[in-house]
Write a protein that holds these residues in place. Structure first.
Motif, short mmCIF file in Angstrom:
data_model
loop_
_atom_site.label_atom_id
_atom_site.label_comp_id
_atom_site.label_asym_id
_atom_site.label_seq_id
_atom_site.Cartn_x
_atom_site.Cartn_y
_atom_site.Cartn_z
N LEU A 259 0.85 -1.19 0.00
CA LEU A 259 0.00 0.00 0.00
C LEU A 259 0.89 1.23 0.00
CD1 LEU A 259 -2.58 -1.11 2.72
CD2 LEU A 259 -2.89 -1.18 0.24
N ALA A 260 0.69 2.10 -0.98
CA ALA A 260 1.45 3.34 -1.07
C ALA A 260 0.49 4.51 -0.90
CB ALA A 260 2.16 3.43 -2.41
N PHE A 261 0.85 5.47 -0.05
CA PHE A 261 -0.02 6.59 0.30
C PHE A 261 0.54 7.90 -0.24
CE2 PHE A 261 -0.64 3.23 3.30
CZ PHE A 261 -2.00 3.23 3.59
N SER A 262 -0.35 8.80 -0.62
CA SER A 262 0.08 10.11 -1.12
C SER A 262 -0.99 11.15 -0.81
CB SER A 262 0.34 10.07 -2.63
OG SER A 262 -0.84 9.74 -3.34
N ALA A 263 -0.59 12.41 -0.87
CA ALA A 263 -1.51 13.53 -0.65
C ALA A 263 -1.54 14.41 -1.89
CB ALA A 263 -1.08 14.34 0.57
N GLU A 264 -2.66 15.05 -2.13
CA GLU A 264 -2.78 15.93 -3.29
C GLU A 264 -1.83 17.11 -3.13
OE1 GLU A 264 -6.18 18.57 -5.66
OE2 GLU A 264 -6.74 17.19 -4.05
N PRO A 265 -1.01 17.38 -4.15
CA PRO A 265 -0.04 18.48 -4.05
C PRO A 265 -0.73 19.81 -3.75
CG PRO A 265 0.43 17.11 -5.97
CD PRO A 265 -0.88 16.64 -5.43
N GLY A 266 -0.06 20.62 -2.94
CA GLY A 266 -0.57 21.95 -2.63
C GLY A 266 -1.59 22.00 -1.52
N THR A 267 -1.89 20.86 -0.90
CA THR A 267 -2.88 20.80 0.17
C THR A 267 -2.19 20.78 1.54
OG1 THR A 267 -2.94 18.39 0.20
CG2 THR A 267 -4.45 19.53 -1.31
N ALA A 268 -2.99 21.03 2.57
CA ALA A 268 -2.46 20.95 3.93
C ALA A 268 -1.97 19.54 4.25
CB ALA A 268 -3.54 21.38 4.93
N SER A 269 -2.63 18.54 3.66
CA SER A 269 -2.20 17.16 3.89
C SER A 269 -0.83 16.91 3.28
CB SER A 269 -3.22 16.20 3.28
OG SER A 269 -4.45 16.25 3.98
N ALA A 270 -0.57 17.50 2.10
CA ALA A 270 0.74 17.35 1.48
C ALA A 270 1.81 18.00 2.34
CB ALA A 270 0.72 17.96 0.08
N ASP A 271 1.49 19.17 2.90
CA ASP A 271 2.44 19.84 3.78
C ASP A 271 2.70 19.00 5.04
OD1 ASP A 271 2.52 21.95 2.01
OD2 ASP A 271 1.06 23.18 3.13
N GLY A 272 1.65 18.41 5.60
CA GLY A 272 1.81 17.59 6.79
C GLY A 272 2.62 16.35 6.52
N LEU A 273 2.38 15.73 5.38
CA LEU A 273 3.13 14.53 5.02
C LEU A 273 4.60 14.86 4.77
CD1 LEU A 273 2.79 11.50 4.56
CD2 LEU A 273 2.33 11.97 2.15
N GLN A 274 4.86 16.00 4.14
CA GLN A 274 6.23 16.43 3.91
C GLN A 274 6.94 16.72 5.22
OE1 GLN A 274 7.94 16.58 0.80
NE2 GLN A 274 9.57 16.64 2.35
#
Length: 301
Positions: A259-274
């Motif tokens: 299972l590979a997980f990702s967040a939509e670029p430019g979103t708060a979720s992407a910032d949190g994952l980064q």
């Protein structure tokens, strides 16, 4: 696990979900003693005798052809996961007296090459599981993402035990109720594929004994595949994350899924994952034992 009983109960549960209008049958009125379709109505839609279909609901899958399976799937309007599950149940019912011929236990570990590959995916959380939903492997970010599941858990770390038996799961998964249904449906499908997996049987017994909710959901006989979807989680360090996931079967390690997980670029979720990736990579990237302690991250060798 009773393979013949599972076959009959699965068929009965599927026809109970259909009404006459959904099946395209006329309603002549009158009192119906059972929910959904009658056995005779399913047989009519499937193009077989009612006695033949009744025999299947009694758990007798002997001599059932692919065309019969297709007819029943069409009559009961099964989706692809339910169709595959029906095939598995019939196959296991046919060999119920010869369990050694179909015994299969998913591997407990991945090959070094696969571990090296997922370790190289430093910006993508990766979680490898078997059909029982044991955590077989992760990369560092994957373990960091699911740190509450690993913290304090006994081996093997298991997603189903976490969801149903660990109180932290209800705050970790923002859509916890949806996850409970998904977990049970995945385990139901695995029972059809691996009916003689003793560890799976023990897990089902443990969850049924310790969780009333699991027992209730298990009785519904729902199944599903784990291919793609959305996970809404509240991570104890970086907060709320909306992540999409893709599930890929590992051809090099049969019975395992990555299972590979990702967040939509430019979103708060992407910032949190980064942010989570930066915190983990700032420390030893070769470590696989992620721990969260308060608001600090540490990696244990």
């Amino acid at each position: 696990m009773d393979n013949q009983n599972d076959l009959g109960q699965f068929l009965a549960s599927r026809r109970a979900k259909l009404n006459l209008e959904q099946a395209g049958l006329p309603d002549f009125g009158g009192r119906r003693r059972v929910p959904g379709l009658r056995r005779e109505e399913v047989a009519l839609l499937a193009g077989m005798s009612s006695e033949y279909y009744k025999r299947m609901e009694r758990g007798n899958g002997k001599g059932v052809s692919e065309s019969v399976i297709e007819g029943i799937s069409r009559a009961l309007q099964l989706d692809s996961a339910e169709h595959s599950h029906l095939q598995d149940l019939i196959r296991s019912a046919n060999v119920s007296n010869r369990p050694q011929s179909v015994r299969r236990t998913p591997r407990a570990q991945i090959t070094p090459a696969v571990q090296q590959t997922i370790d190289a995916m430093s910006s993508v959380p990766v979680f490898v599981q078997n059909g029982r939903l044991d955590a077989v492997a992760t990369n560092t970010l994957g373990r960091a993402l699911f740190s509450p599941m690993f913290d304090g858990a006994t081996e093997p770390v298991n997603a189903a035990r976490f969801v149903f038996l660990d109180p932290r799961a209800q705050s970790f998964y923002q859509d916890w109720e949806s996850n409970t249904r998904q977990i049970v449906a995945l385990l139901r499908a695995e029972v059809g594929r691996s009916p003689y997996d003793r560890h799976l049987s023990d897990l089902i017994g443990e969850l049924s004994t310790r969780s009333d909710l699991f027992s209730k959901l298990w009785a519904a006989h729902d199944v599903r595949e784990h291919r793609a979807g959305l996970k809404s989680i509240h991570h104890p360090i970086v907060g709320d994350l909306e992540l999409t996931y893709l599930g890929m079967d590992l051809t090099s390690d049969r019975g395992l899924q990555m299972l590979a997980f990702s967040a939509e670029p430019g979103t708060a979720s992407a910032d949190g994952l980064q942010l989570l990736a930066n915190l983990t990579l700032a420390q030893d990237p070769k470590s696989h034992a992620f721990k969260s302690t308060g608001n600090n991250l540490r990696l244990e060798k």
